[in-house]
Write a protein that holds these residues in place. Structure first.
Motif: not given
Ligand code: C5P
Length: 253
Positions: A16, A34, A39, A113-114, A117, A154-156, A210, A214
């Protein structure tokens, strides 16, 4: 007319951020990572000796998220309209004015990190920060961005942050490919493959763990938005996937 919005979501190490940065470079758009926000909150907690994976620390992590000053700066070395290899853009991440770009990528931060988040109050704080740097869904007057568009990963993003994005991409790749790519990235960033600690199997397990966290969390889980385009990058090169997204954007503009 508000700037064009590209939302890129997907599991860990699906490419990504590299893809998003290069798409932004090719199109002259802004880029916002994001994941860096989650992090930073994780790093801030760990450096205070607070373990994000311990459920009794939820309140403390939420206040750390509220107080943390986070900013991103992406340097686009060479704006180019062709796919010919310009050096890739780099993002510096600042936590309370300190450059933490490398610290937020360590295995220790990735491991927790998860959990960070998954905390609802943390997500609200991050959403607020991301919106205040110009990522309003409607790009309210005075938004920070000066460019014609924005790429956010990101994820969302497609489901929560930018639900009306002009293009939503959900990047996927099989976990073996993702683990191999992440391993190469770790080695490039100075990890020693001969140390024996760094096995592709371990990297794959970490990624899968992870992703599971997530995908199954209650608040804003990792999920493909119904109107997102799924792009499987298992057999694609970075340049190939960037080309596909750039031409899709051009077709929509
Ligand atoms: O993209 P990256 O691997 O740096 O994201 C780290 C963690 O941040 C993801 O595993 C997830 O838990 C969280 N995250 C999220 N929503 C986002 C971006 C990242 O929950 N929009």
């Amino acid at each position: 007319k508000r700037p064009f919005q590209v939302a890129i979501d997907g599991p860990a190490a699906s490419g990504k951020s590299t893809t998003a940065k290069m798409v932004a470079q090719r199109l002259g758009f802004d880029y916002i990572d994001t994941g860096a926000f989650y992090r930073c909150v994780t790093l801030a907690a760990l450096s205070k000796g607070i373990n994000p994976s311990d459920p009794s620390n939820t309140g403390k992590i939420a206040s750390i998220a509220g107080e943390a000053q986070i900013s991103l700066e992406t340097v686009f070395p060479e704006r180019t309209t062709s796919s010919a290899s310009a050096s890739p853009p780099t993002t510096r991440v600042y936590l309370d004015s300190i450059d933490v770009s490398s610290e937020i990528r360590t295995a220790q931060v990735s491991k927790h990190v998860s959990a960070t988040a998954a905390i609802g109050a943390v997500r609200e704080a991050v959403l607020h920060k991301v919106r205040s740097i110009g990522a309003n869904d409607d790009f309210a007057e005075g938004a920070a961005t000066a460019r014609d568009g924005l790429v956010m990963d990101g994820r969302d993003i497609g489901t929560v942050v930018l639900p009306n994005a002009d293009l939503k991409i959900f990047l996927v790749a099989n976990s073996q490919v993702r683990a191999e790519r992440r391993l190469q990235e770790l080695i490039k960033n100075g990890a020693d493959p001969a140390s024996g600690v760094l096995q592709v199997e371990d990297v794959r397990k970490d990624l899968e763990q992870r992703d599971e966290l997530d995908r199954t969390r209650k608040v804003s889980p990792l999920k493909k938005a119904p109107d997102a385009v799924e792009l499987d990058t298992s057999g694609l090169t970075i340049e190939g996937q960037v080309d596909i997204i750039v031409s899709t954007v051009k077709g929509l503009q």
